[in-house]
Design a protein around this motif. Structure first.
Motif, mmCIF file in Angstrom:
data_model
loop_
_atom_site.group_PDB
_atom_site.id
_atom_site.type_symbol
_atom_site.label_atom_id
_atom_site.label_comp_id
_atom_site.label_asym_id
_atom_site.label_seq_id
_atom_site.Cartn_x
_atom_site.Cartn_y
_atom_site.Cartn_z
ATOM 1 N N MET A 1 0.824 -1.204 0.000
ATOM 2 C CA MET A 1 0.000 0.000 0.000
ATOM 3 C C MET A 1 0.862 1.258 0.000
ATOM 4 O O MET A 1 0.514 2.271 -0.595
ATOM 5 C CB MET A 1 -0.912 -0.010 1.222
ATOM 6 C CG MET A 1 -1.939 -1.150 1.211
ATOM 7 S SD MET A 1 -3.005 -1.115 -0.246
ATOM 8 C CE MET A 1 -3.940 0.385 0.074
ATOM 9 N N LEU A 2 2.005 1.223 0.655
ATOM 10 C CA LEU A 2 2.893 2.380 0.686
ATOM 11 C C LEU A 2 3.437 2.688 -0.699
ATOM 12 O O LEU A 2 3.550 3.858 -1.095
ATOM 13 C CB LEU A 2 4.047 2.105 1.653
ATOM 14 C CG LEU A 2 5.047 3.265 1.863
ATOM 15 C CD1 LEU A 2 4.318 4.484 2.427
ATOM 16 C CD2 LEU A 2 6.178 2.834 2.775
ATOM 17 N N GLY A 3 3.722 1.641 -1.493
ATOM 18 C CA GLY A 3 4.220 1.867 -2.843
ATOM 19 C C GLY A 3 3.174 2.490 -3.741
ATOM 20 O O GLY A 3 3.476 3.367 -4.566
ATOM 21 N N VAL A 4 1.903 2.081 -3.597
ATOM 22 C CA VAL A 4 0.821 2.661 -4.403
ATOM 23 C C VAL A 4 0.632 4.136 -4.051
ATOM 24 O O VAL A 4 0.460 4.999 -4.934
ATOM 25 C CB VAL A 4 -0.476 1.865 -4.191
ATOM 26 C CG1 VAL A 4 -1.637 2.544 -4.914
ATOM 27 C CG2 VAL A 4 -0.298 0.435 -4.681
ATOM 28 N N ALA A 5 0.672 4.473 -2.765
ATOM 29 C CA ALA A 5 0.503 5.867 -2.357
ATOM 30 C C ALA A 5 1.642 6.740 -2.879
ATOM 31 O O ALA A 5 1.425 7.885 -3.340
ATOM 32 C CB ALA A 5 0.427 5.952 -0.837
ATOM 33 N N ALA B 1 1.190 9.938 -5.449
ATOM 34 C CA ALA B 1 1.659 11.287 -5.133
ATOM 35 C C ALA B 1 2.652 11.784 -6.174
ATOM 36 O O ALA B 1 2.618 12.958 -6.601
ATOM 37 C CB ALA B 1 2.297 11.280 -3.749
ATOM 38 N N PHE B 2 3.552 10.906 -6.633
ATOM 39 C CA PHE B 2 4.530 11.312 -7.643
ATOM 40 C C PHE B 2 3.862 11.681 -8.957
ATOM 41 O O PHE B 2 4.199 12.691 -9.588
ATOM 42 C CB PHE B 2 5.524 10.168 -7.844
ATOM 43 C CG PHE B 2 6.505 10.417 -8.957
ATOM 44 C CD1 PHE B 2 7.517 11.355 -8.819
ATOM 45 C CD2 PHE B 2 6.396 9.735 -10.172
ATOM 46 C CE1 PHE B 2 8.421 11.589 -9.851
ATOM 47 C CE2 PHE B 2 7.272 9.968 -11.199
ATOM 48 C CZ PHE B 2 8.298 10.892 -11.044
ATOM 49 N N ALA B 3 2.872 10.862 -9.400
ATOM 50 C CA ALA B 3 2.199 11.125 -10.674
ATOM 51 C C ALA B 3 1.409 12.434 -10.619
ATOM 52 O O ALA B 3 1.441 13.241 -11.560
ATOM 53 C CB ALA B 3 1.287 9.953 -11.021
ATOM 54 N N LEU B 4 0.676 12.678 -9.516
ATOM 55 C CA LEU B 4 -0.116 13.912 -9.407
ATOM 56 C C LEU B 4 0.792 15.139 -9.342
ATOM 57 O O LEU B 4 0.503 16.192 -9.955
ATOM 58 C CB LEU B 4 -1.012 13.841 -8.177
ATOM 59 C CG LEU B 4 -2.161 12.823 -8.242
ATOM 60 C CD1 LEU B 4 -2.901 12.760 -6.918
ATOM 61 C CD2 LEU B 4 -3.130 13.174 -9.379
ATOM 62 N N ALA B 5 1.895 15.029 -8.607
ATOM 63 C CA ALA B 5 2.801 16.168 -8.504
ATOM 64 C C ALA B 5 3.430 16.501 -9.844
ATOM 65 O O ALA B 5 3.554 17.688 -10.235
ATOM 66 C CB ALA B 5 3.882 15.865 -7.469
ATOM 67 N N LEU B 6 3.828 15.465 -10.591
ATOM 68 C CA LEU B 6 4.451 15.712 -11.887
ATOM 69 C C LEU B 6 3.470 16.333 -12.878
ATOM 70 O O LEU B 6 3.780 17.307 -13.574
ATOM 71 C CB LEU B 6 5.001 14.388 -12.438
ATOM 72 C CG LEU B 6 5.731 14.464 -13.787
ATOM 73 C CD1 LEU B 6 6.975 15.336 -13.667
ATOM 74 C CD2 LEU B 6 6.103 13.060 -14.276
ATOM 75 N N ALA B 7 2.231 15.781 -12.953
ATOM 76 C CA ALA B 7 1.235 16.308 -13.895
ATOM 77 C C ALA B 7 0.806 17.720 -13.502
ATOM 78 O O ALA B 7 0.660 18.611 -14.361
ATOM 79 C CB ALA B 7 0.038 15.372 -13.942
ATOM 80 N N GLY B 8 0.600 17.964 -12.208
ATOM 81 C CA GLY B 8 0.187 19.298 -11.769
ATOM 82 C C GLY B 8 1.252 20.342 -12.023
ATOM 83 O O GLY B 8 0.962 21.479 -12.432
ATOM 84 N N ALA B 9 2.502 19.995 -11.777
ATOM 85 C CA ALA B 9 3.592 20.945 -12.015
ATOM 86 C C ALA B 9 3.696 21.318 -13.485
ATOM 87 O O ALA B 9 3.986 22.476 -13.833
ATOM 88 C CB ALA B 9 4.906 20.343 -11.523
ATOM 89 N N LEU B 10 3.461 20.336 -14.383
ATOM 90 C CA LEU B 10 3.579 20.615 -15.814
ATOM 91 C C LEU B 10 2.445 21.488 -16.326
ATOM 92 O O LEU B 10 2.662 22.524 -16.975
ATOM 93 C CB LEU B 10 3.640 19.291 -16.582
ATOM 94 C CG LEU B 10 3.649 19.421 -18.114
ATOM 95 C CD1 LEU B 10 4.905 20.156 -18.584
ATOM 96 C CD2 LEU B 10 3.554 18.050 -18.768
ATOM 97 N N TYR B 11 1.183 21.094 -16.067
ATOM 98 C CA TYR B 11 0.035 21.757 -16.695
ATOM 99 C C TYR B 11 -0.421 22.998 -15.936
ATOM 100 O O TYR B 11 -0.940 23.936 -16.541
ATOM 101 C CB TYR B 11 -1.126 20.774 -16.829
ATOM 102 C CG TYR B 11 -0.894 19.789 -17.960
ATOM 103 C CD1 TYR B 11 -1.133 20.171 -19.283
ATOM 104 C CD2 TYR B 11 -0.441 18.509 -17.698
ATOM 105 C CE1 TYR B 11 -0.917 19.266 -20.315
ATOM 106 C CE2 TYR B 11 -0.221 17.604 -18.728
ATOM 107 C CZ TYR B 11 -0.463 17.992 -20.044
ATOM 108 O OH TYR B 11 -0.247 17.117 -21.072
ATOM 109 N N LEU B 12 -0.284 22.963 -14.615
ATOM 110 C CA LEU B 12 -0.782 24.106 -13.847
ATOM 111 C C LEU B 12 0.324 25.082 -13.468
ATOM 112 O O LEU B 12 0.049 26.256 -13.210
ATOM 113 C CB LEU B 12 -1.488 23.619 -12.579
ATOM 114 C CG LEU B 12 -2.674 22.660 -12.806
ATOM 115 C CD1 LEU B 12 -3.286 22.255 -11.491
ATOM 116 C CD2 LEU B 12 -3.728 23.295 -13.713
ATOM 117 N N GLY B 13 1.569 24.601 -13.440
ATOM 118 C CA GLY B 13 2.651 25.475 -13.050
ATOM 119 C C GLY B 13 3.457 25.996 -14.222
ATOM 120 O O GLY B 13 3.616 27.200 -14.409
ATOM 121 N N ILE B 14 3.962 25.112 -15.079
ATOM 122 C CA ILE B 14 4.842 25.524 -16.184
ATOM 123 C C ILE B 14 4.033 26.071 -17.356
ATOM 124 O O ILE B 14 4.277 27.180 -17.858
ATOM 125 C CB ILE B 14 5.726 24.339 -16.615
ATOM 126 C CG1 ILE B 14 6.641 23.898 -15.452
ATOM 127 C CG2 ILE B 14 6.564 24.716 -17.838
ATOM 128 C CD1 ILE B 14 7.469 22.682 -15.746
#
Length: 607
Positions: free
Chosen positions: A1-5, A9-22
């Motif tokens: 379960m720790l690996g899934v979490a 978190a990594f996938a959401l952070a990467l996508a959010g940084a690209l589309y909403l930040g950059i």
């Protein structure tokens, strides 16, 4: 379960940084961000491949079939057990035989003299699918099996039917005796079921020829009892003979556990000859203990008058010429008293010194203290509790030479310098031991730990005196010359260096075949043979040869208790491990999410 979490978190952070930040697309970038997050999430799981507990993967059943000899003994139901295993395995399942070994399933009869389930059970649980054991329940290692394995194992019992049986469970006999000497047989007899008669007939054969018949009383069934039978070897030829003992009981349903075999070597003279002049307490206790340590190999002669000898067991007169001949051909000559050195002629000499005209004795309380000094007897004497040993009553002074070793020493009144009391030497293969203490018989008389110390001294000295100087060219031997049915003959290589393989030729009187022995780290190689008598010789022959016998008897034939109960088979949660790469939909999600994101970006004119 720790690996899934962590992957989420990594996938959401990467996508959010690209589309909403950059790229700052605002609400228009939410859809592409979710596709990017889904693809990166699935790709991260596939790359790091974390595991989590889950149900074991489904698979065909693995059926463990008990192939020990008890399955085909009287009352056994081998045919039913084999058919049951085939039905439970079905078309896709696997049948594995277990006993003393683990082997693929086949239609052959049981052949193993053992019921060891542990290795087979651990092997089966390494495969997917349920595990089923088909057995009569007489499992030797049932008490040591892991409860977690048994809980996930279904046990199907096919127990033996109760039958009447009288079995010769054990037989102890000396492996060497002098011609015309008596041969004691110590028998362990077991009974089960309802036998027709309370008595049985014991038949003894020597090389296939009848030599004795006895009537024996059987113990009440079920039960065991010990019986001793003493045979005369009068008329037996000198040499190596195969002794076969058979128990015949009316109503016995299993005749294969009624026969035991032993090799007996008949010598022209006893291997150990004791000469005593006179026969004092030391000589009497010595002969008594030696007879228990080496039964059938010891003869004691006492000089009662000038030229008059008697047998120390029967007290019958013995001619002086016969005593000299026995001493000349014996392997070990033991002397107690003076004037006997001219009669010795054996390969080894064991002198018990005493005061005479040439030697003086120092009387007093001589205490033996440990630990013993380094010597060939140190291993035999290492476990003795010396505080429980009474003192000796005298000591004959001896001076060990440079090539001699000291096994025991004693101090007068526990003070002063230690004086040697057991000294030995080995000169060009001729071995000798001198005992300088007087009063060792008191150790045997006291009993308990003191008597065990006395026996340790005697047994250790005999082992060293009887051990021949090894011949360099004779290197191959067998661990035991008689083995039970279903057990291997163990060949041991004693030479140096140990070869990777060695040829051995076997002859059963009808056919001759040559096998290749492959030695393990313990210098041993195993050969599995059918019941019979075999002559073997190494190739080349100078490395060793001999005779072995495989008994018809097996410890699997007499009825035994059921140690493994039917039941089980409930799979436990978390029995298996679930990993992302075993989920095909994750690969599809990576492709679909990343491809959908690329098409969406292309339609909006984004790079």
């Amino acid at each position: 379960m720790l690996g899934v979490a962590a992957a989420t978190a990594f996938a959401l952070a990467l996508a959010g940084a690209l589309y909403l930040g950059i790229e700052r697309l605002g609400a228009a970038g939410w859809g592409m961000a979710l596709l990017r997050a889904a693809g990166v999430f699935a790709l991260t799981l596939l790359l790091f491949h974390p595991a989590r507990p889950g149900p074991a993967p489904a698979g065909p059943p693995t059926v463990l079939l008990d192939a020990s000899l008890s399955m085909q003994a009287a009352g056994g139901r081998w045919q039913q057990a084999r058919d049951t295993a085939r039905v439970l395995a079905g078309r896709e399942g696997v049948v594995i035989r277990f006993g003393a070994r683990v082997a693929p399933g086949d239609s052959g009869p049981p052949a193993d003299a053992g019921s060891q389930l542990g290795d087979a059970l651990r092997l089966a649980h390494g495969r997917p699918g349920p595990v089923i054991v088909v057995t009569d329940g007489e499992i030797e290692d049932a008490a040591t099996l892991e409860p977690s394995l048994l809980a996930r194992t279904r046990v199907v019992l096919v127990p033996r039917e109760p039958v009447p049986d009288a079995a010769l469970l054990g037989m102890a006999a000396p492996d060497r005796l002098a011609r015309d000497d008596s041969l004691p047989l110590d028998l362990l007899i077991g009974t089960a079921g309802s036998l027709t008669a309370p008595r049985s007939r014991l038949e003894v054969d020597l090389d296939g020829k009848s030599v004795a018949r006895r009537e024996l009383e059987l113990p009440p069934a079920p039960g065991t009892a010990r019986r001793r039978v003493v045979l005369s070897s009068r008329g037996w030829a000198v040499g190596l003979h195969l002794l076969t003992v058979r128990l015949r009981a009316e109503g016995d349903a299993e005749p294969r556990d009624d026969v035991r075999q032993r090799w007996v070597e008949v010598a022209a003279q006893p291997g150990i000859v004791v000469l005593a002049a006179p026969a004092g307490w030391e000589a009497r206790f010595l002969v008594k203990e030696l007879l228990e340590i080496q039964p059938g190999s010891v003869r004691g002669f006492a000089l009662i008058q000038a030229g008059r000898w008697v047998d120390m067991q029967t007290f019958d007169p013995v001619a002086a010429m016969s005593v000299r001949e026995a001493a000349r051909t014996a392997a070990v000559v033991v002397t107690l008293g003076s004037g006997l050195s001219r009669m010795t002629g054996g390969r080894a000499l064991w002198q018990w010194l005493s005061a005479d005209s040439a030697l003086s004795s120092t009387a007093g309380d001589w205490y033996v203290g440990g630990p013993p000094p380094p010597s060939p007897l140190a291993a035999a004497l290492g476990g003795v509790t010396w505080d429980s040993v009474p003192p000796l009553v005298g000591l004959v002074p001896v001076a060990p030479g440079q090539s001699e070793w000291v096994a025991l020493a004693a101090r007068l009144g526990r003070r002063g310098a230690a004086r040697p009391i057991v000294v030995g030497r080995d000169s060009a293969g001729w071995r000798a031991v001198a005992v300088a203490g007087e009063g060792f018989w008191r150790w045997a008389l006291r009993g308990g730990a003191s008597r065990e110390a006395y026996r340790s001294l005697l047994a250790g000295t005999l082992d060293w005196l009887l051990t021949p100087t090894p011949r360099r060219e004779v290197a191959l031997g067998v661990a035991t010359r008689v083995v039970e049915r279903g057990r291997p003959i163990v060949f041991r290589f004693e030479g140096t260096p140990v070869p990777d393989s060695l040829g051995v030729r076997l002859d059963d009187g009808h056919t001759t075949r040559e096998l290749t022995l492959r030695f393990d780290a313990e210098r041993e190689a195993q050969v599995w043979l059918e019941p019979g008598v075999y002559r073997w010789q190494a190739v080349p022959e100078r490395l060793g040869r001999g005779r072995v016998a495989v008994e018809e008897y097996s410890g699997e034939f007499p009825p035994r208790g059921v140690t493994l109960e039917a039941g089980g088979g409930q799979p436990s949660e978390g029995a298996g491990m679930v990993r992302p790469r075993s989920r095909p939909w994750l690969f599809a999600l990576v492709i679909a999410a990343l491809a959908g994101e690329w098409m969406w970006r292309h339609r909006r004119g984004l790079p």
